[in-house]
Every structure is written in C-alpha cells, then in structure tokens.
Design a protein around this motif. Structure first.
Motif, mmCIF file in Angstrom:
data_model
loop_
_atom_site.group_PDB
_atom_site.id
_atom_site.type_symbol
_atom_site.label_atom_id
_atom_site.label_comp_id
_atom_site.label_asym_id
_atom_site.label_seq_id
_atom_site.Cartn_x
_atom_site.Cartn_y
_atom_site.Cartn_z
ATOM 1 N N GLN A 110 -45.772 -8.729 -10.756
ATOM 2 C CA GLN A 110 -45.992 -9.521 -11.957
ATOM 3 C C GLN A 110 -45.420 -10.909 -11.731
ATOM 4 N N SER A 111 -46.011 -11.863 -12.434
ATOM 5 C CA SER A 111 -45.620 -13.255 -12.256
ATOM 6 C C SER A 111 -45.967 -14.030 -13.523
ATOM 7 N N VAL A 112 -45.680 -15.330 -13.519
ATOM 8 C CA VAL A 112 -46.054 -16.209 -14.623
ATOM 9 C C VAL A 112 -47.267 -17.018 -14.195
ATOM 10 N N ASN A 113 -48.282 -17.049 -15.042
ATOM 11 C CA ASN A 113 -49.492 -17.804 -14.726
ATOM 12 C C ASN A 113 -49.372 -19.217 -15.291
ATOM 13 N N TYR A 141 -49.783 -11.138 -15.220
ATOM 14 C CA TYR A 141 -49.151 -12.363 -15.701
ATOM 15 C C TYR A 141 -48.358 -12.043 -16.968
ATOM 16 N N ASN A 143 -46.332 -13.678 -18.868
ATOM 17 C CA ASN A 143 -46.327 -14.589 -20.018
ATOM 18 C C ASN A 143 -47.558 -14.395 -20.894
ATOM 19 N N ASN A 144 -48.672 -14.053 -20.292
ATOM 20 C CA ASN A 144 -49.904 -13.838 -21.063
ATOM 21 C C ASN A 144 -49.988 -12.427 -21.630
#
Length: 208
Positions: A110-113, A141, A143-144
């Motif tokens: 997982q990461s931030v888009n 993502y 954040n989404n």
C-alpha cells in the motif's frame, strides 16, 4: 407541386423508419441477456493484451506466491487475504498464497497516490512476448481507500488479483456478473465473490 409533396412525404417516412430502427437497436442492446453478453464480450475479449497483442496470463499450473509487504495492515491486509481465498476457488490450475518473500515476482503493498484522488489501487505487470506474466505488483492507495467499506476493500482486492490473472475491465453489459467492473460504474461493488463472467473466462483460459 403534388410530386414535390410526395417527395417530402417519402423523405419523412424514411427518416421515421430510421428512427424506429435506431430505437429498436437501443432496446435490443438494453435487453441483452447475460448469456448473449458473455458470448459477445467474453473469452479472449475479457483478457488484457500486451504490446505484442498477446493475452496477458499467468502460466497454467503455476503457484503465485504474493509477498505481502509489511505496509499492509488493517482492512487492506484483511481484504488481501479475503481476495486470495476467493481467487483460489476460480481454478485448480493455479494456486495463490500470501507466503512470498521480498524477492518474489508477485507483491502486494500500500502507498499514497499523489497523482489521482479517485484511484483505489493499481496492478503493474511485466510479461514476455507470448503474454506470460513474469512479474506483477498490486498497490493499494491508502489515502484514497481510507473511507472504503469492508465490501469495497474486498471488491478492490479481488479486482486487482483478477488483473494479475489477466482479466481486463468488461463491457457494462456484464456488470452484474463480474468484479472486474471499474469503481466508477454505478453497479460497483455489487458482488462479494468473482462473478459468472469472471469464472467462465478463467475456466475457458486456464481450465477448471
């Protein structure tokens, strides 16, 4: 004058008939059955093509060992495990696990888009000329997806694993029979498991 009037009436009649035929075509498409939709949009049309035009797929008989990055936690990890369990019911020809190492060719993280405020997840893959996937990476993502429900998270994870197996986004005519429908579609997410369209295509391609 009479001839001119008849000519105009003929033109109006032709326009009227064309309009009727167009409406009939729209009605026919709207009433397309699931079976007709599968026949029209299924099989090889349900699979992603690589730059050579070949279908992208995992080699039949292989074991996909996803490396679950330590960044995966909470609902993302839960959704991943849910999706893996559901994907393992698609075909006996492929086994999917979350037991991979950091050097595995398949990974989920997982990461931030920073590029989009709407994309929930992305699948990246690398394939050889014949279309066989040699590496794949799924990224959620956070954040989404922070506000997504359990159902939406599970659906997203199944959708992305479907991409790893080669499934592409289907035509909306099969939206009730596939988890590969994109999140922007009003039908998303109706299913809690892979749909008939997904299963029949996987069986057609890999076998049962």
């Amino acid at each position: 004058m009479k001839t001119e009037s008849n000519h105009k009436q003929s033109i109006l009649l032709i326009v009227f008939l064309i309009a009727i035929l167009a409406l009939a075509a729209i009605f026919f498409t709207a009433c397309m059955s699931d079976e007709e939709a599968f026949d029209k949009y299924g099989r090889e049309k349900a699979f992603i093509k690589n730059s050579f035009g070949n279908i992208i797929h995992v080699e039949s008989g292989s074991q996909i060992n996803f490396y679950l990055d330590p960044s995966l936690n909470g609902k993302y990890l839960s959704a991943t495990k849910y999706a893996i369990a559901k994907a393992n019911t698609l075909t006996s020809k492929i086994t999917i696990t979350g037991n991979g190492s950091s050097s595995s060719q398949y990974s989920i993280s997982q990461s931030v888009n920073t590029e989009s405020s709407t994309t929930y997840a992305t699948t990246y893959w690398w394939s050889v000329m014949d279309g066989t996937v040699i590496k794949a990476k799924i990224v959620f993502y956070s954040n989404n997806m922070s506000g997504c429900s359990e159902r939406e998270c599970n659906y997203t994870a199944m959708h992305e694993i479907g991409h790893v197996l080669g499934l592409t986004h289907p035509n909306n005519d099969v939206k009730d029979d596939s988890v590969m429908v994109q999140s922007g579609n009003a039908a998303w997410p109706r299913l809690t498991d892979y749909g008939r369209f997904d299963r029949e295509n996987i069986h057609w391609y890999y076998g049962e």
